[in-house]
Write an enzyme that holds these catalytic residues in place. Structure first.
Site, PDB file in Angstrom:
ATOM      1  N   HIS A 211     -61.708  13.670 101.042  1.00 17.46           N
ATOM      2  CA  HIS A 211     -61.805  12.242 100.673  1.00 17.46           C
ATOM      3  C   HIS A 211     -60.444  11.567 100.445  1.00 17.46           C
ATOM      4  O   HIS A 211     -60.149  11.013  99.409  1.00 17.46           O
ATOM      5  CB  HIS A 211     -62.817  11.953  99.554  1.00 17.46           C
ATOM      6  CG  HIS A 211     -62.693  12.707  98.260  1.00 17.46           C
ATOM      7  ND1 HIS A 211     -61.524  12.849  97.584  1.00 17.46           N
ATOM      8  CD2 HIS A 211     -63.632  13.319  97.510  1.00 17.46           C
ATOM      9  CE1 HIS A 211     -61.748  13.516  96.477  1.00 17.46           C
ATOM     10  NE2 HIS A 211     -62.999  13.823  96.402  1.00 17.46           N
TER      11      HIS A 211
ATOM     12  N   HIS B 115     -70.725  20.915  87.795  1.00 17.14           N
ATOM     13  CA  HIS B 115     -70.217  19.640  88.317  1.00 17.14           C
ATOM     14  C   HIS B 115     -71.087  19.200  89.486  1.00 17.14           C
ATOM     15  O   HIS B 115     -71.384  20.002  90.384  1.00 17.14           O
ATOM     16  CB  HIS B 115     -68.766  19.878  88.764  1.00 17.14           C
ATOM     17  CG  HIS B 115     -68.046  18.695  89.324  1.00 17.14           C
ATOM     18  ND1 HIS B 115     -68.405  17.400  89.083  1.00 17.14           N
ATOM     19  CD2 HIS B 115     -66.956  18.638  90.139  1.00 17.14           C
ATOM     20  CE1 HIS B 115     -67.568  16.586  89.720  1.00 17.14           C
ATOM     21  NE2 HIS B 115     -66.686  17.313  90.367  1.00 17.14           N
TER      22      HIS B 115
ATOM     23  N   GLU C 273     -70.424  16.949  91.925  1.00 13.61           N
ATOM     24  CA  GLU C 273     -69.824  16.560  93.207  1.00 13.61           C
ATOM     25  C   GLU C 273     -70.244  17.563  94.296  1.00 13.61           C
ATOM     26  O   GLU C 273     -70.350  18.769  94.050  1.00 13.61           O
ATOM     27  CB  GLU C 273     -68.296  16.441  93.108  1.00 13.61           C
ATOM     28  CG  GLU C 273     -67.738  15.704  94.313  1.00 13.61           C
ATOM     29  CD  GLU C 273     -66.285  15.221  94.164  1.00 13.61           C
ATOM     30  OE1 GLU C 273     -65.616  15.580  93.181  1.00 13.61           O
ATOM     31  OE2 GLU C 273     -65.828  14.472  95.058  1.00 13.61           O
TER      32      GLU C 273
ATOM     33  N   ASP D  69     -69.104  19.086  96.791  1.00 15.69           N
ATOM     34  CA  ASP D  69     -68.405  20.302  97.221  1.00 15.69           C
ATOM     35  C   ASP D  69     -68.848  21.509  96.388  1.00 15.69           C
ATOM     36  O   ASP D  69     -68.623  22.650  96.786  1.00 15.69           O
ATOM     37  CB  ASP D  69     -66.878  20.136  97.205  1.00 15.69           C
ATOM     38  CG  ASP D  69     -66.336  19.537  95.933  1.00 15.69           C
ATOM     39  OD1 ASP D  69     -67.067  18.807  95.236  1.00 15.69           O
ATOM     40  OD2 ASP D  69     -65.159  19.790  95.620  1.00 15.69           O
TER      41      ASP D  69
ATOM     42  N   HIS E  49     -64.069  16.512  86.555  1.00 13.88           N
ATOM     43  CA  HIS E  49     -63.508  15.356  87.193  1.00 13.88           C
ATOM     44  C   HIS E  49     -64.496  14.194  87.268  1.00 13.88           C
ATOM     45  O   HIS E  49     -64.123  13.076  87.635  1.00 13.88           O
ATOM     46  CB  HIS E  49     -63.025  15.847  88.579  1.00 13.88           C
ATOM     47  CG  HIS E  49     -62.965  14.960  89.719  1.00 13.88           C
ATOM     48  ND1 HIS E  49     -63.592  15.170  90.916  1.00 13.88           N
ATOM     49  CD2 HIS E  49     -62.300  13.803  89.857  1.00 13.88           C
ATOM     50  CE1 HIS E  49     -63.317  14.211  91.758  1.00 13.88           C
ATOM     51  NE2 HIS E  49     -62.537  13.364  91.148  1.00 13.88           N
TER      52      HIS E  49
ATOM     53  N   ASP F  55     -63.520  21.943  88.500  1.00 16.37           N
ATOM     54  CA  ASP F  55     -62.362  21.425  89.238  1.00 16.37           C
ATOM     55  C   ASP F  55     -61.026  21.706  88.549  1.00 16.37           C
ATOM     56  O   ASP F  55     -59.988  21.834  89.215  1.00 16.37           O
ATOM     57  CB  ASP F  55     -62.482  19.900  89.399  1.00 16.37           C
ATOM     58  CG  ASP F  55     -63.334  19.496  90.597  1.00 16.37           C
ATOM     59  OD1 ASP F  55     -63.500  20.311  91.518  1.00 16.37           O
ATOM     60  OD2 ASP F  55     -63.827  18.361  90.601  1.00 16.37           O
TER      61      ASP F  55
ATOM     62  N   TYR G 203     -52.789  19.006  93.562  1.00 17.33           N
ATOM     63  CA  TYR G 203     -54.176  18.830  93.137  1.00 17.33           C
ATOM     64  C   TYR G 203     -54.231  17.998  91.855  1.00 17.33           C
ATOM     65  O   TYR G 203     -55.012  17.057  91.729  1.00 17.33           O
ATOM     66  CB  TYR G 203     -54.766  20.223  92.920  1.00 17.33           C
ATOM     67  CG  TYR G 203     -56.223  20.276  92.586  1.00 17.33           C
ATOM     68  CD1 TYR G 203     -57.175  20.497  93.581  1.00 17.33           C
ATOM     69  CD2 TYR G 203     -56.668  20.153  91.279  1.00 17.33           C
ATOM     70  CE1 TYR G 203     -58.520  20.575  93.282  1.00 17.33           C
ATOM     71  CE2 TYR G 203     -58.003  20.231  90.964  1.00 17.33           C
ATOM     72  CZ  TYR G 203     -58.921  20.444  91.973  1.00 17.33           C
ATOM     73  OH  TYR G 203     -60.258  20.519  91.655  1.00 17.33           O
TER      74      TYR G 203
ATOM     75  N   HIS H 102     -61.880  25.819  92.996  1.00 22.34           N
ATOM     76  CA  HIS H 102     -61.073  25.737  94.218  1.00 22.34           C
ATOM     77  C   HIS H 102     -59.852  26.648  94.055  1.00 22.34           C
ATOM     78  O   HIS H 102     -59.194  26.614  93.010  1.00 22.34           O
ATOM     79  CB  HIS H 102     -60.530  24.322  94.463  1.00 22.34           C
ATOM     80  CG  HIS H 102     -61.579  23.275  94.671  1.00 22.34           C
ATOM     81  ND1 HIS H 102     -62.340  23.183  95.807  1.00 22.34           N
ATOM     82  CD2 HIS H 102     -61.970  22.239  93.875  1.00 22.34           C
ATOM     83  CE1 HIS H 102     -63.161  22.139  95.715  1.00 22.34           C
ATOM     84  NE2 HIS H 102     -62.961  21.554  94.550  1.00 22.34           N
TER      85      HIS H 102
HETATM   86 FE1  FEO Z   1     -64.890  16.989  91.775  1.00 24.79          FE
HETATM   87 FE2  FEO Z   1     -64.228  19.892  93.596  1.00 24.79          FE
HETATM   88  O1  FEO Z   1     -65.183  18.369  93.042  1.00 24.79           O
END
Ligand code: FEO
Length: 394
Positions: A24, A78, A80, A82, A145, A164, A191, A224
């Site tokens: 994104h 989370h 989101e 991903d 996040h 995250d 990041y 991640h």
């Molecule tokens: Fe806020 Fe890795 O997603």
């Protein structure tokens, strides 16, 4: 990637996304990973899933360890996509009646993403769940996040599943900080600068809370990149430093150019700054990705922005960057604008307004040159550079 046993009975069953190059709007030249964690105890828990395209790979990884139907709880730290995009397939595979643990905001947000009825169990901040010999504690971390974000802490093993936070967009077979070494830090910094910078005040509060609660971390497992097992304190300390936003003696001259006039101005301004012994980096916005420029912004004091005037406005890449930087809310910066123009010359005024809106201390009203800089114009840019260097060092 095969599952990795990160501690006895605890596996990273996530996946590497080797080929993603745009997350994104953030350039991910090293890909990324979507980490998910399987904890085998008397009860079995899966913490987080992966992007939907990788659901089958996640299920295959889990299946290489246990029958997925044996999973008792799924935790969504989370919403989101991903990390939660794989939830529908995973829940279908393991049984949609299995409890799906999330924060209260997680319940709201997951319900907005998925139409099917899932067995949501919204937990309170600090609530615990026993898996038998091990206990999960859920800690709300709103806005790190998203509003739904939470951490899951495995008390007996002192392992933090941090979603995250403390992550890096990095795909690799090196799953631990001690294997990859310092090479991971630029990824962690990028990041932070592009995802978490605007939440710096919340991060400082969170670290204070964690210190007050006396939580110890033997391992920090973000969703991640690599896992921090050798020195989790290293990434916590880096987050504290980055969150303080105490910039170094460093300037960026960020610009775009049509026929090189604004570029000539950028070069002269940078020369003036450098002449005074201040570190400076000119950054052409069609040569540097906005997310790499933002990483440099993190520890720079002066953000000098230049644009030619195009159709009474800014050059598009400059508008793009200013919008992007504004959203990330960098603090404690000084700034100034410059640019060339042909007849109307609005760019300097527009950049200056934008810097003021970001609460930068604008140290010069801005400087514009018609068409092509002559010697006098170049000298003026050079003097502007010196003035900026003085403002940085005073
Ligand atoms: Fe806020 Fe890795 O997603």
């Amino acid at each position: 990637m095969k599952p990795v046993e990160i501690a006895k009975g605890i596996f990273d069953v996530g996946v590497n996304d080797w080929n993603i190059r745009d997350f994104h709007g953030y350039s991910t030249q090293s890909g990324t990973s979507y980490n998910a964690f399987l904890i085998i105890d008397e009860k079995i828990a899966l913490i987080d899933t992966v992007k939907s395209d990788f659901s089958d790979q996640l299920i295959a990884n889990i299946s290489s360890i246990i029958d997925p139907k044996k999973i008792d709880y799924v935790v969504s730290n989370h919403t989101e996509m991903d990390h939660s995009g794989g939830l529908p397939r995973v829940m279908h595979k393991i049984g949609e009646d299995k409890p799906l643990i999330c924060s209260k905001m997680g319940f709201k947000n997951l319900s907005r993403h998925f139409p099917q009825k899932l067995n949501y169990r919204a937990v309170e901040n600090g609530e615990e769940l026993s898996l038998g010999s091990r206990t999960l504690t859920f800690l709300e971390t709103r806005m790190l996040h998203w509003p739904d974000s939470m951490f899951t802490y495995l008390k007996e093993d002192k392992i933090l599943f941090s979603s995250d936070a403390f992550g890096q967009h990095y795909a690799g077979f090196e799953k631990f900080d001690d294997i990859i070494g310092n090479a991971i830090m630029p990824h962690a910094k990028k990041y932070f600068a592009n995802i978490l910078l605007l939440y710096s005040p919340l991060i400082l509060k969170l670290v204070e809370t964690v210190t007050r609660l006396g939580l110890e971390f033997k391992m920090i497992c973000p969703d991640h990149g690599v896992i921090w097992r050798k020195d989790p304190g290293k990434i916590i300390n880096a987050y504290v430093e980055w969150s303080k936003q105490e910039p170094g003696k460093k300037a960026l001259v960020i610009y775009d150019t049509m026929w090189h006039s604004t570029e000539i101005m950028a070069d002269a301004i940078a020369s003036g700054i450098s002449e005074k012994g201040v570190e400076v980096k000119p950054m052409h916005l069609r040569k540097w990705h906005r997310s790499d420029v933002m990483t440099e912004v993190l520890d720079a004091k002066a953000i000098i922005v230049g644009s030619p005037t195009l159709n009474n406005g800014l050059f598009p890449t400059v508008s793009d960057f200013l919008t992007y930087m504004k959203g990330l809310k960098p603090l404690n910066k000084i700034g100034a604008a410059f640019g060339s123009y042909g007849w109307s010359g609005e760019s300097v005024k527009l950049i200056t307004q934008s810097l003021e809106e970001m609460k930068f201390d604008v140290v010069d009203p801005g400087f514009k040159i018609q068409y092509v800089p002559d010697k006098e114009g170049i000298d003026a840019c050079y003097r502007l550079g010196k003035k900026i260097a003085d403002a940085i060092t005073r």
